[in-house]
Design a protein around this motif. Sequence first.
Motif, PDB file in Angstrom:
ATOM      1  N   ALA A 101      -5.095  15.929  -0.080  1.00 23.33           N
ATOM      2  CA  ALA A 101      -5.712  16.477  -1.104  1.00 23.33           C
ATOM      3  C   ALA A 101      -6.034  17.339  -0.060  1.00 23.33           C
ATOM      4  O   ALA A 101      -6.957  17.863  -0.383  1.00 23.33           O
ATOM      5  N   ASN A 102      -5.592  18.150   0.897  1.00 23.37           N
ATOM      6  CA  ASN A 102      -5.445  19.619   1.646  1.00 23.37           C
ATOM      7  C   ASN A 102      -5.060  20.389   1.173  1.00 23.37           C
ATOM      8  O   ASN A 102      -4.434  20.852   0.733  1.00 23.37           O
ATOM      9  N   GLY A 133      -3.865  10.590   1.649  1.00 23.32           N
ATOM     10  CA  GLY A 133      -5.080  11.493   1.990  1.00 23.32           C
ATOM     11  C   GLY A 133      -4.676  13.017   1.848  1.00 23.32           C
ATOM     12  O   GLY A 133      -5.875  14.010   1.896  1.00 23.32           O
ATOM     13  N   VAL A 134      -3.982  13.301   3.029  1.00 25.62           N
ATOM     14  CA  VAL A 134      -4.100  14.184   3.327  1.00 25.62           C
ATOM     15  C   VAL A 134      -3.036  15.126   2.259  1.00 25.62           C
ATOM     16  O   VAL A 134      -3.186  16.828   2.605  1.00 25.62           O
ATOM     17  N   HIS A 188       0.866  -1.248   0.221  1.00 25.77           N
ATOM     18  CA  HIS A 188       0.224  -0.087   0.097  1.00 25.77           C
ATOM     19  C   HIS A 188       0.819   1.229   0.365  1.00 25.77           C
ATOM     20  O   HIS A 188       0.527   2.275  -0.544  1.00 25.77           O
ATOM     21  N   GLY A 196      -2.036  13.117   9.060  1.00 26.69           N
ATOM     22  CA  GLY A 196      -3.963  12.677   8.898  1.00 26.69           C
ATOM     23  C   GLY A 196      -4.299  11.880  10.287  1.00 26.69           C
ATOM     24  O   GLY A 196      -5.893  12.458  10.280  1.00 26.69           O
ATOM     25  N   THR A 253      -6.362  10.140  -1.535  1.00 25.05           N
ATOM     26  CA  THR A 253      -6.926   8.997  -0.928  1.00 25.05           C
ATOM     27  C   THR A 253      -6.957   7.447  -1.663  1.00 25.05           C
ATOM     28  O   THR A 253      -6.960   7.243  -2.041  1.00 25.05           O
ATOM     29  N   ASP A 254      -7.149   6.800  -0.797  1.00 23.65           N
ATOM     30  CA  ASP A 254      -6.995   4.937  -1.395  1.00 23.65           C
ATOM     31  C   ASP A 254      -7.836   4.814  -2.257  1.00 23.65           C
ATOM     32  O   ASP A 254      -9.132   5.491  -2.610  1.00 23.65           O
ATOM     33  N   ASP A 287      -9.880  20.755   6.962  1.00 20.46           N
ATOM     34  CA  ASP A 287      -9.662  21.504   6.014  1.00 20.46           C
ATOM     35  C   ASP A 287     -10.910  22.833   4.855  1.00 20.46           C
ATOM     36  O   ASP A 287     -10.813  23.677   4.715  1.00 20.46           O
ATOM     37  N   ASP A 313      -7.787  13.826  11.622  1.00 23.76           N
ATOM     38  CA  ASP A 313      -8.679  13.273  12.356  1.00 23.76           C
ATOM     39  C   ASP A 313      -8.787  13.804  14.281  1.00 23.76           C
ATOM     40  O   ASP A 313      -9.783  13.201  14.474  1.00 23.76           O
ATOM     41  N   HIS A 351       0.954   4.249  -2.469  1.00 23.20           N
ATOM     42  CA  HIS A 351       0.930   5.744  -2.512  1.00 23.20           C
ATOM     43  C   HIS A 351       1.834   6.958  -2.796  1.00 23.20           C
ATOM     44  O   HIS A 351       1.513   7.660  -3.858  1.00 23.20           O
ATOM     45  N   SER A 401      -0.430  10.589   5.041  1.00 20.81           N
ATOM     46  CA  SER A 401      -2.271   9.778   4.990  1.00 20.81           C
ATOM     47  C   SER A 401      -2.349   9.271   6.747  1.00 20.81           C
ATOM     48  O   SER A 401      -2.051   9.797   7.496  1.00 20.81           O
ATOM     49  N   GLY A 402      -3.482   9.115   6.875  1.00 18.01           N
ATOM     50  CA  GLY A 402      -4.060   8.594   7.939  1.00 18.01           C
ATOM     51  C   GLY A 402      -3.278   7.684   8.790  1.00 18.01           C
ATOM     52  O   GLY A 402      -3.098   7.483  10.642  1.00 18.01           O
ATOM     53  N   GLY A 403      -2.742   7.038   8.319  1.00 21.76           N
ATOM     54  CA  GLY A 403      -1.855   5.746   9.039  1.00 21.76           C
ATOM     55  C   GLY A 403      -0.014   6.089   9.148  1.00 21.76           C
ATOM     56  O   GLY A 403       1.083   5.809   9.659  1.00 21.76           O
ATOM     57  N   GLY A 451      -9.523  15.633   7.649  1.00 18.30           N
ATOM     58  CA  GLY A 451      -9.181  15.996   7.170  1.00 18.30           C
ATOM     59  C   GLY A 451     -10.045  17.010   6.297  1.00 18.30           C
ATOM     60  O   GLY A 451     -10.152  18.112   6.818  1.00 18.30           O
ATOM     61  N   PRO A 452     -10.898  16.635   6.058  1.00 19.26           N
ATOM     62  CA  PRO A 452     -12.017  17.050   4.572  1.00 19.26           C
ATOM     63  C   PRO A 452     -12.647  18.478   5.115  1.00 19.26           C
ATOM     64  O   PRO A 452     -12.958  19.833   5.073  1.00 19.26           O
TER      65      PRO A 452
HETATM   66  O1  KG4 Z   1      -4.709   7.980   1.933  1.00 21.28           O
HETATM   67  P1  KG4 Z   1      -5.443   7.742   3.215  1.00 21.28           P
HETATM   68  O2  KG4 Z   1      -6.637   7.658   2.145  1.00 21.28           O
HETATM   69  O3  KG4 Z   1      -5.672   6.129   4.151  1.00 21.28           O
HETATM   70  C1  KG4 Z   1      -4.978   5.995   5.056  1.00 21.28           C
HETATM   71  O4  KG4 Z   1      -3.842   5.292   4.460  1.00 21.28           O
HETATM   72  O5  KG4 Z   1      -5.009   6.506   5.772  1.00 21.28           O
HETATM   73  O6  KG4 Z   1      -5.675   9.348   4.346  1.00 21.28           O
HETATM   74  C2  KG4 Z   1      -6.371   9.220   5.059  1.00 21.28           C
HETATM   75  C3  KG4 Z   1      -6.289  10.207   6.594  1.00 21.28           C
HETATM   76  C4  KG4 Z   1      -7.424  10.655   6.764  1.00 21.28           C
HETATM   77  O7  KG4 Z   1      -6.494  10.851   7.897  1.00 21.28           O
HETATM   78  C5  KG4 Z   1      -8.068  11.561   6.341  1.00 21.28           C
HETATM   79  O8  KG4 Z   1      -8.483  12.832   6.857  1.00 21.28           O
HETATM   80  C6  KG4 Z   1      -6.832  12.789   5.709  1.00 21.28           C
HETATM   81  O9  KG4 Z   1      -6.547  11.225   5.027  1.00 21.28           O
HETATM   82  N1  KG4 Z   1      -7.625  13.399   4.619  1.00 21.28           N
HETATM   83  C7  KG4 Z   1      -7.131  15.035   4.850  1.00 21.28           C
HETATM   84  C8  KG4 Z   1      -7.848  15.292   3.385  1.00 21.28           C
HETATM   85  N2  KG4 Z   1      -8.242  15.365   3.022  1.00 21.28           N
HETATM   86  C9  KG4 Z   1      -8.563  13.245   3.702  1.00 21.28           C
HETATM   87  N3  KG4 Z   1      -6.113  15.461   5.810  1.00 21.28           N
HETATM   88  C10 KG4 Z   1      -6.040  16.968   5.513  1.00 21.28           C
HETATM   89  N4  KG4 Z   1      -6.968  17.405   4.447  1.00 21.28           N
HETATM   90  C11 KG4 Z   1      -7.873  17.552   3.729  1.00 21.28           C
HETATM   91  N5  KG4 Z   1      -8.177  16.772   2.621  1.00 21.28           N
END
Ligand code: KG4
Length: 470
Positions: A409-410, A406-407, A229, A296, A437-438, A317, A300, A233, A254-256, A313-314
């Motif tokens: 996308a900020n 995921g981040v 994974h 991320g 995002t995933d 944002d 959260d 990314h 990302s979240g992790g 995150g979203p």
């Molecule tokens: O990559 P992802 O979809 O899943 C993982 O592999 O973790 O990332 C998810 C993370 C979440 O913590 C979410 O809050 C964050 O990405 N995220 C954002 C935004 N969109 C998603 N963080 C900041 N700003 C955003 N627009």
Amino acid sequence: MQLTKRPSKPVIFVHCAGRLGRAIKEEKEIKMREFGFIECSPLSHQRCFAVLALSRYEFMILVNRNNTANPKKHLSRILIVVPKIFVTEDYSRGCGKKQFWLSLHLRLLKSPRFWKTLLIMTILGIETSCDETSAAVIRDGKLLSNVTVAQFFHSKYGGVVPELASRAHQKLIVPIVDEALVKAGVRKQQLDAVAAVYGPGLIGSILIGLSFGKSMALGLGVPFVGVNHMEAHVLSNLIEGPKPSFPFVNLTVSGGHTQLVLVDQPARRVESSTGGLAGKTFEYRILGETMDDAAGEAFDKVAKMLGIGYPGGPEIDRLAQTGNPKFVDFPRPYLAENSLEFSFSGLKTSVLYYLRKTGFDKARAESKVVADIAASFQAAVVDVLMHKLLLAATKFGVRDIAVAGGVAANSELRRRLEKASGEKGLRLFIPKFEYCTDNGAMIAMVGYMKMKEGVVSSLELTAEPNLQLT
Ligand code: KG4
Ligand code: ZN
């Protein structure tokens, strides 16, 4: 001869031009002979193709690009003239006869590089490592479809509930894969490989996509490719559009994970201990990563404190767009000078202390105050992420920088990075939102790259929740 159905074993069709050296166009009718061959490149698996003898040492290889049942109809394109194919005595004895056996020692056919130049591959990619069920189809490096369903129901629990995520993947996997195939206009039988994520992530979630992917590959008789994974990314910037050149520094947020990686030219493939081939497509060097929370995760958790839902995150944002980023001066955890490591847990705690000190009540908080705190927190995170990414680019002298996860996308991170990279003469790459995002597209892309390198996985590959990039 004609095949009535797709061969169940790798098959080679050999055409003998009567006397060697005769031009193929003189031949009125194509005569073919079939035989299986062994120990070829994984990429040759179940391919139909023809070898036409032009001379003692020259052959034309024609590929049935559609992999359909009637090779005569589709063996229309001459792709390559190969000098000096190694042939055995069988071949010499066959000279002058109408049909002959070609050597099983065709070294060229065992070379992934040969197949790489020759084949068009259609790959299905499956992603189920956390709470997104996603599938995508890539043909010859071009994305044909990417279908993702995010499991939003977790928001009422304030975070992903692993067992529920896994059950939802179970329900969604068949319709999502179906939809990805339909959107791509590809039939299952046209797939050349199935790729699925095997870690890191939630074990119950990974197992759904991995078992499904392996079973599908087995059922179709095509190779299976296990995908990391984190690698997916990192390489999501290669899915579409302008692509970074090597080496480049990638920030996966990302979240992790929060990880800075130097990505370099493709490495040679390596044999895996599981009996399959599971090498790495590129060279990765981890320059720094988080010592505690991922970026991320901090988004959260702070969103939860502010009472604005999950994923945070979203929402942060969106709220931050109307907030004042200077409202609270939260700490910027840069750590030691020149450090490329990250730490977000202190920042998260200082938000908590601030809320306690000011008697913040999420049920009654004014929306302007929430927006101001969100903007101030986001500004601190973005400052740190930008600082470290730009520092890494300077330290390692790269011109291309990328952000993934995921981040990525900020909107504030994107805006400020675009400005800063322009000023510093760096080229910035951030994937489209749906590839941040995933998503299955990044899995299919890595699967495609691995197939091109002749790298496939054993069906014994198991889920690895703590899989590392290197
Ligand atoms: O990559 P992802 O979809 O899943 C993982 O592999 O973790 O990332 C998810 C993370 C979440 O913590 C979410 O809050 C964050 O990405 N995220 C954002 C935004 N969109 C998603 N963080 C900041 N700003 C955003 N627009
Ligand atoms: Zn992810």
